[in-house]
Enzyme design. Structure first.
Site, PDB file in Angstrom:
ATOM      1  NE  ARG A  95     -24.320  27.139  33.714  1.00 58.21           N
ATOM      2  CZ  ARG A  95     -25.507  27.664  33.376  1.00 58.21           C
ATOM      3  NH1 ARG A  95     -25.903  27.686  32.120  1.00 58.21           N
ATOM      4  NH2 ARG A  95     -26.296  28.149  34.318  1.00 58.21           N
ATOM      5  CE  LYS A 152      -4.372  14.560  23.436  1.00 58.01           C
ATOM      6  NZ  LYS A 152      -5.700  14.826  24.023  1.00 58.01           N
ATOM      7  CE1 TYR A 212      -7.598   8.774  23.543  1.00 60.27           C
ATOM      8  CE2 TYR A 212      -9.588  10.126  23.654  1.00 60.27           C
ATOM      9  CZ  TYR A 212      -8.515   9.503  24.276  1.00 60.27           C
ATOM     10  OH  TYR A 212      -8.370   9.609  25.633  1.00 60.27           O
ATOM     11  CG  ASP A 227     -10.414  14.813  16.334  1.00 60.10           C
ATOM     12  OD1 ASP A 227      -9.442  15.592  16.306  1.00 60.10           O
ATOM     13  OD2 ASP A 227     -10.764  14.205  17.356  1.00 60.10           O
TER      14      ASP A 227
END
Length: 381
Positions: free
Chosen positions: A49, A198, A101, A173
């Site tokens: 992690r 994406k 979005y 973004d």
């Protein structure tokens, strides 16, 4: 050696980094934990992690591509955004693009609002509207440009200056454009965001998110939040994203070429009223997009005359898939009002023009003649 072009850098992320074997394809390290040489000593890895060799190699490559100090990868784009907003506290105010979005809207309005972080949605293509929305509690501006789904173009240079003047964080973004087409740090961005699902992933087989910090200090703060909350990208997915980046330049060239051809074809179709694609000279943000990006991307939206035309076209698609998401090699079409932006209240959606006549198309890398042929048969009802 002279500085390499970004297209070369994407191919060589991880190459030569595995000193143990000299592997060209950087290995996957699936280990959850790591053995310490002795008390007080570490190989640099303790628990996956907190750090993983495959993920670290990917993150170093992404930071280099964006021109930032540090990149962090997450299990999804929303995990990246959630971690970023944990930087703020109750009472803080964020300004966000109204053309954004729907999942980001949902996070801000239905989750973070309950924690006392408020948001105002502004037309960020109008810099004066952004300035007018700033309050003493404003801590950040979040911009998505081109916008989603209406493809509005915000002036990154002007917005960066406003954020600097008011000492608020500038968050961009860059999912639609990727580091190859648009460089937000050149315009003063503090953090760049990607849904790596994406274009960075590019094959509709991977879910991931990316944050890139301009400074080492912000990078360390975001790393603390990531390590504390744990929404990391697993090693197998880190390798898959690393591998996908190697073809990013080739894919983006084809996405951009195809999208312009499709947009120009749609201009001639009698059922189409409006096309939202910055690559068209008729787009109000065309000149600005040319100035702040090297190409126009593979995303476009278009409005048809009647919602029945839109619904029937989606039902008739054969090559193009009626599916959410974007940025993969396969062309995808969606109805934002019902799917990607369905959580935005209807009055707000209609005010923005996100109705059931609006279709969003992620133009893939198929032969553009086949994409246009499918659109033709789907729209000719």
């Amino acid at each position: 050696m002279t500085t390499q072009q970004l297209s070369t850098q994407t191919i060589h992320i991880g190459v030569g980094k595995d000193s143990a074997t000299g592997a060209i394809s950087y290995p996957i390290y699936p280990s959850a934990t790591y053995r310490h040489p002795a008390v007080g000593q570490s190989t640099g890895f303790d628990y996956t992690r907190s750090g993983n060799p495959t993920r670290n190699t990917l993150e170093a490559g992404l930071a280099n591509l964006e021109g930032g100090a540090r990149a962090l990868t997450f299990a999804s784009g929303m995990a990246a955004l959630t971690t970023l907003f944990l930087h703020f506290k109750s009472g803080d105010h964020v300004i966000a693009s109204q053309d954004i979005y729907g999942g980001t809207y949902r996070l801000l309005s239905m989750v973070l609002n309950n924690l006392g972080i408020s948001a105002t949605y502004v037309d960020t293509t109008d810099a004066s509207a952004v300035s007018a929305a700033i309050t003493p509690a404003t801590r950040a501006l979040l911009v998505e440009t081109p916008g989603n789904p209406l493809m509005g173009i915000s002036d990154l240079e002007a917005l960066g200056k406003i954020c600097q003047q008011h000492q608020i964080l500038f968050l961009v973004d860059n999912t639609f454009m990727t580091p190859l087409l648009q460089k937000p740090f050149a315009f003063g961005a503090d953090v760049v965001i990607h849904s790596g699902t994406k274009y960075l992933g590019g094959h509709n087989d991977l879910c991931s998110g990316v944050l890139v910090a301009r400074t080492a200090e912000m990078g360390e703060r975001l790393y603390f939040l990531q390590n504390s909350t744990g929404a990391i990208l697993p090693p197998q997915d880190s390798w898959l994203l690393l591998r996908s980046l190697k073809t990013l330049s080739l894919r983006m060239e084809r996405h951009c070429h195809n999208a312009l051809q499709v947009a120009q074809w749609l201009q001639q179709h009698p059922s189409v009223q409006t096309i939202y694609y910055p690559g068209l000279a008729s787009h109000p943000g065309h000149t600005l997009a040319r100035r702040q990006a090297s190409d126009f991307g593979g995303m476009l939206s278009f409005r048809v005359k009647d919602k029945n035309i839109a619904h029937n076209a989606l039902a008739r698609l054969q090559l193009i898939s009626f599916a959410e998401s974007l940025g993969g090699v396969e062309s995808l079409m969606t109805l934002p009002a019902i799917q990607t932006h369905g959580d935005i209240p209807e009055p707000e959606r209609l005010r923005l023009g996100i109705d059931e006549c609006l279709l969003r198309l992620s133009v893939g890398v198929e032969d553009v003649r086949d994409i246009i042929a499918d659109l033709k048969q789907a729209l000719n009802q």
